[in-house]
Scaffold this motif. Structure first.
Motif, PDB file in Angstrom:
ATOM      1  N   PHE A   5     -16.473   0.774   1.112  1.00 41.14           N
ATOM      2  CA  PHE A   5     -15.601   1.929   0.936  1.00 41.14           C
ATOM      3  C   PHE A   5     -14.170   1.466   0.750  1.00 41.14           C
ATOM      4  O   PHE A   5     -13.844   0.320   0.985  1.00 41.14           O
ATOM      5  CB  PHE A   5     -15.721   2.938   2.087  1.00 41.14           C
ATOM      6  N   ARG A   6     -13.320   2.402   0.336  1.00 37.99           N
ATOM      7  CA  ARG A   6     -11.886   2.158   0.180  1.00 37.99           C
ATOM      8  C   ARG A   6     -11.140   3.059   1.142  1.00 37.99           C
ATOM      9  O   ARG A   6     -11.559   4.177   1.401  1.00 37.99           O
ATOM     10  CB  ARG A   6     -11.413   2.517  -1.234  1.00 37.99           C
ATOM     11  N   SER A   7     -10.028   2.542   1.636  1.00 37.11           N
ATOM     12  CA  SER A   7      -9.237   3.347   2.562  1.00 37.11           C
ATOM     13  C   SER A   7      -7.790   2.868   2.571  1.00 37.11           C
ATOM     14  O   SER A   7      -7.515   1.686   2.374  1.00 37.11           O
ATOM     15  CB  SER A   7      -9.814   3.249   3.972  1.00 37.11           C
ATOM     16  N   ASN A   8      -6.898   3.798   2.811  1.00 41.15           N
ATOM     17  CA  ASN A   8      -5.491   3.487   3.043  1.00 41.15           C
ATOM     18  C   ASN A   8      -5.198   3.368   4.529  1.00 41.15           C
ATOM     19  O   ASN A   8      -4.076   3.066   4.916  1.00 41.15           O
ATOM     20  CB  ASN A   8      -4.593   4.580   2.449  1.00 41.15           C
ATOM     21  N   ALA A  34      -2.017  -6.749  -2.074  1.00 40.52           N
ATOM     22  CA  ALA A  34      -1.513  -5.868  -3.129  1.00 40.52           C
ATOM     23  C   ALA A  34      -0.886  -4.617  -2.525  1.00 40.52           C
ATOM     24  O   ALA A  34       0.139  -4.135  -2.999  1.00 40.52           O
ATOM     25  CB  ALA A  34      -2.629  -5.480  -4.088  1.00 40.52           C
ATOM     26  N   SER A  35      -1.482  -4.116  -1.455  1.00 38.45           N
ATOM     27  CA  SER A  35      -0.925  -2.911  -0.829  1.00 38.45           C
ATOM     28  C   SER A  35       0.387  -3.230  -0.120  1.00 38.45           C
ATOM     29  O   SER A  35       1.252  -2.362   0.000  1.00 38.45           O
ATOM     30  CB  SER A  35      -1.929  -2.292   0.142  1.00 38.45           C
ATOM     31  N   LEU A  44      -2.098   2.105  -2.836  1.00 38.32           N
ATOM     32  CA  LEU A  44      -3.243   1.279  -3.215  1.00 38.32           C
ATOM     33  C   LEU A  44      -4.202   1.136  -2.033  1.00 38.32           C
ATOM     34  O   LEU A  44      -3.863   0.514  -1.030  1.00 38.32           O
ATOM     35  CB  LEU A  44      -2.787  -0.117  -3.651  1.00 38.32           C
ATOM     36  N   PRO A  45      -5.373   1.715  -2.150  1.00 34.65           N
ATOM     37  CA  PRO A  45      -6.326   1.582  -1.047  1.00 34.65           C
ATOM     38  C   PRO A  45      -6.872   0.163  -0.957  1.00 34.65           C
ATOM     39  O   PRO A  45      -6.952  -0.558  -1.945  1.00 34.65           O
ATOM     40  CB  PRO A  45      -7.426   2.583  -1.398  1.00 34.65           C
TER      41      PRO A  45
END
Length: 85
Positions: A5-8, A34-35, A44-45
């Motif tokens: 999954f992706r998350s901030n 990158a974030s 960017l997550p």
């Protein structure tokens, strides 16, 4: 590596990594730097990645852990409501 999954949310990512590590599944967070470079505004997550052979087991473990966490939080909320009355 497969994306779970992706998350901030760094807390959610840390929690997921901890749950997986407890079950012997190693994971990596991609796009972490990158974030940071983009100023940590959360645009960017970050991606939680596991070995492809562990994907289905990792998804199952996280699904169960999320359900248990939701049930725990619901019980705590109910207890808080009863004590505030």
């Amino acid at each position: 590596m497969i994306e779970l999954f992706r998350s901030n949310d760094p807390i959610e990512l840390s929690w997921a990594q901890s749950v997986l590590a407890d079950e012997g599944i190693s994971s990596d967070i991609f796009d972490y730097h990158a974030s940071i470079i983009e100023g940590s505004i959360g645009a960017l997550p970050r991606r939680l990645m596991v070995d492809g052979k562990q994907e289905s087991r990792a998804k199952y473990i996280l699904d169960i852990a999320r359900r248990e966490l939701d049930a725990h939080n619901a019980a705590e909320d109910e207890k808080d409501e009863l004590t505030s009355e």
